[in-house]
Design an enzyme around this catalytic site. Structure first.
Site, PDB file in Angstrom:
ATOM      1  N   ASN A  72       0.824  -1.213   0.000  1.00 44.97           N
ATOM      2  CA  ASN A  72       0.000   0.000   0.000  1.00 44.97           C
ATOM      3  C   ASN A  72       0.859   1.265   0.000  1.00 44.97           C
ATOM      4  O   ASN A  72       1.905   1.319   0.655  1.00 44.97           O
ATOM      5  CB  ASN A  72      -1.007  -0.013   1.151  1.00 44.97           C
ATOM      6  CG  ASN A  72      -0.398  -0.207   2.519  1.00 44.97           C
ATOM      7  OD1 ASN A  72       0.606  -0.880   2.664  1.00 44.97           O
ATOM      8  ND2 ASN A  72      -1.018   0.369   3.522  1.00 44.97           N
ATOM      9  N   CYS A  83     -10.253  -5.288   0.173  1.00 50.73           N
ATOM     10  CA  CYS A  83     -11.379  -4.357   0.288  1.00 50.73           C
ATOM     11  C   CYS A  83     -12.236  -4.440  -0.986  1.00 50.73           C
ATOM     12  O   CYS A  83     -11.846  -5.041  -1.987  1.00 50.73           O
ATOM     13  CB  CYS A  83     -10.879  -2.936   0.522  1.00 50.73           C
ATOM     14  SG  CYS A  83     -10.234  -2.123  -0.953  1.00 50.73           S
ATOM     15  N   CYS A  89      -4.153   0.720  -2.517  1.00 46.80           N
ATOM     16  CA  CYS A  89      -4.032  -0.551  -1.801  1.00 46.80           C
ATOM     17  C   CYS A  89      -2.948  -1.447  -2.406  1.00 46.80           C
ATOM     18  O   CYS A  89      -2.659  -1.390  -3.614  1.00 46.80           O
ATOM     19  CB  CYS A  89      -5.351  -1.314  -1.843  1.00 46.80           C
ATOM     20  SG  CYS A  89      -6.671  -0.576  -0.894  1.00 46.80           S
ATOM     21  N   GLU A 143       0.482   5.231   0.621  1.00 50.96           N
ATOM     22  CA  GLU A 143      -0.433   6.261   1.140  1.00 50.96           C
ATOM     23  C   GLU A 143       0.014   7.654   0.736  1.00 50.96           C
ATOM     24  O   GLU A 143       1.128   7.871   0.262  1.00 50.96           O
ATOM     25  CB  GLU A 143      -0.521   6.130   2.671  1.00 50.96           C
ATOM     26  CG  GLU A 143      -1.114   4.789   3.070  1.00 50.96           C
ATOM     27  CD  GLU A 143      -1.412   4.670   4.557  1.00 50.96           C
ATOM     28  OE1 GLU A 143      -0.958   5.523   5.349  1.00 50.96           O
ATOM     29  OE2 GLU A 143      -2.114   3.698   4.915  1.00 50.96           O
ATOM     30  N   GLU A 185      -2.982  -4.621  -3.106  1.00 47.26           N
ATOM     31  CA  GLU A 185      -3.446  -5.536  -4.155  1.00 47.26           C
ATOM     32  C   GLU A 185      -3.439  -4.854  -5.520  1.00 47.26           C
ATOM     33  O   GLU A 185      -3.058  -5.439  -6.530  1.00 47.26           O
ATOM     34  CB  GLU A 185      -4.875  -6.021  -3.849  1.00 47.26           C
ATOM     35  CG  GLU A 185      -5.028  -6.826  -2.579  1.00 47.26           C
ATOM     36  CD  GLU A 185      -5.342  -5.987  -1.351  1.00 47.26           C
ATOM     37  OE1 GLU A 185      -4.825  -4.857  -1.242  1.00 47.26           O
ATOM     38  OE2 GLU A 185      -6.108  -6.470  -0.504  1.00 47.26           O
TER      39      GLU A 185
HETATM   40  N1  THU Z   1      -5.373  -1.411   2.341  1.00 47.77           N
HETATM   41  C1  THU Z   1      -4.821  -2.252   1.420  1.00 47.77           C
HETATM   42  O1  THU Z   1      -3.664  -2.090   1.007  1.00 47.77           O
HETATM   43  N2  THU Z   1      -5.589  -3.271   0.943  1.00 47.77           N
HETATM   44  C2  THU Z   1      -6.870  -3.513   1.320  1.00 47.77           C
HETATM   45  O2  THU Z   1      -7.508  -4.420   0.772  1.00 47.77           O
HETATM   46  C3  THU Z   1      -7.496  -2.703   2.374  1.00 47.77           C
HETATM   47  C4  THU Z   1      -6.708  -1.555   2.860  1.00 47.77           C
HETATM   48  C5  THU Z   1      -4.558  -0.301   2.829  1.00 47.77           C
HETATM   49  C6  THU Z   1      -5.061   1.066   2.409  1.00 47.77           C
HETATM   50  C7  THU Z   1      -4.505   1.942   3.482  1.00 47.77           C
HETATM   51  O3  THU Z   1      -3.172   2.301   3.121  1.00 47.77           O
HETATM   52  C8  THU Z   1      -4.425   1.041   4.712  1.00 47.77           C
HETATM   53  O4  THU Z   1      -4.548  -0.289   4.239  1.00 47.77           O
HETATM   54  C9  THU Z   1      -5.521   1.308   5.746  1.00 47.77           C
HETATM   55  O5  THU Z   1      -6.786   1.198   5.183  1.00 47.77           O
END
Ligand code: THU
Length: 163
Positions: A65, A114, A76, A67, A78
């Site tokens: 991920n 997600c 994310c 940010e 994935e």
């Molecule tokens: N996140 C992912 O990388 N994958 C997911 O399927 C759900 C959430 C990340 C996004 C964000 O950087 C952190 O997790 C908190 O939501």
């Protein structure tokens, strides 16, 4: 009036050492684990690692991920992995994807992708027509395996809905 029901079947392995876990996927699950170190997650402190395995030669592509101070722009793990694979191995189907977090979620099962990520993974699954196996794991030992993304996204929206 009809009532219909859906049946979701998935595997729970005791750990990556579970004899029933197909050994060819160990490097994939470990790659998702090590990809947590590639996360840029200073805002959530929640590091997610992902990895995809390509169908032709089992090449593994990682994602984590990423940010941003403008929170809605966070991407994310994935999606980073899936899009990296699309560019690095154009035209090659993805056969499996693994996701890992270095915490134990309070619900005591590994984190599943997600909703937005499910939609992105679905697009890749439909693009090539084969199943993408989904492995999810956390700092707890258990590894969950779903046979494809469709099982995690019943009544999905796809190009067919566009008419
Ligand atoms: N996140 C992912 O990388 N994958 C997911 O399927 C759900 C959430 C990340 C996004 C964000 O950087 C952190 O997790 C908190 O939501």
């Amino acid at each position: 009036m009809k009532v219909k029901s859906l049946n979701l079947s998935y595997n729970i392995f005791d750990s990556i050492r579970d004899k029933a876990l197909d050994q060819q996927y160990l490097p994939l699950i470990n790659a998702a684990k090590s990809a947590c170190n590639l996360a840029h997650a200073p805002y959530s402190n929640f590091k997610v690692g992902a990895a995809v395995m390509m169908k032709d030669n089992d090449a593994i592509i990682q994602g984590a991920n990423q940010e941003n101070a403008a929170y809605p722009m966070c991407t994310c793990a994935e999606q980073v992995a899936i899009y990296n694979a699309a560019i690095l191995h154009p035209g090659v189907p993805v056969k499996a994807l693994a996701v890992h977090v270095n915490v134990v979620p309070t619900h005591n099962r590994p984190p599943s992708p997600c909703g937005a990520c499910r939609q992105v993974i679905l697009e890749t699954e439909l693009k090539y027509g084969g199943d993408i196996q989904i492995f999810i794991s956390s700092q707890a030992d258990e590894v969950f395996l779903f046979p494809n993304i469709k099982s995690l996204l019943p009544f999905y929206f796809s190009g067919d809905d566009l008419g």
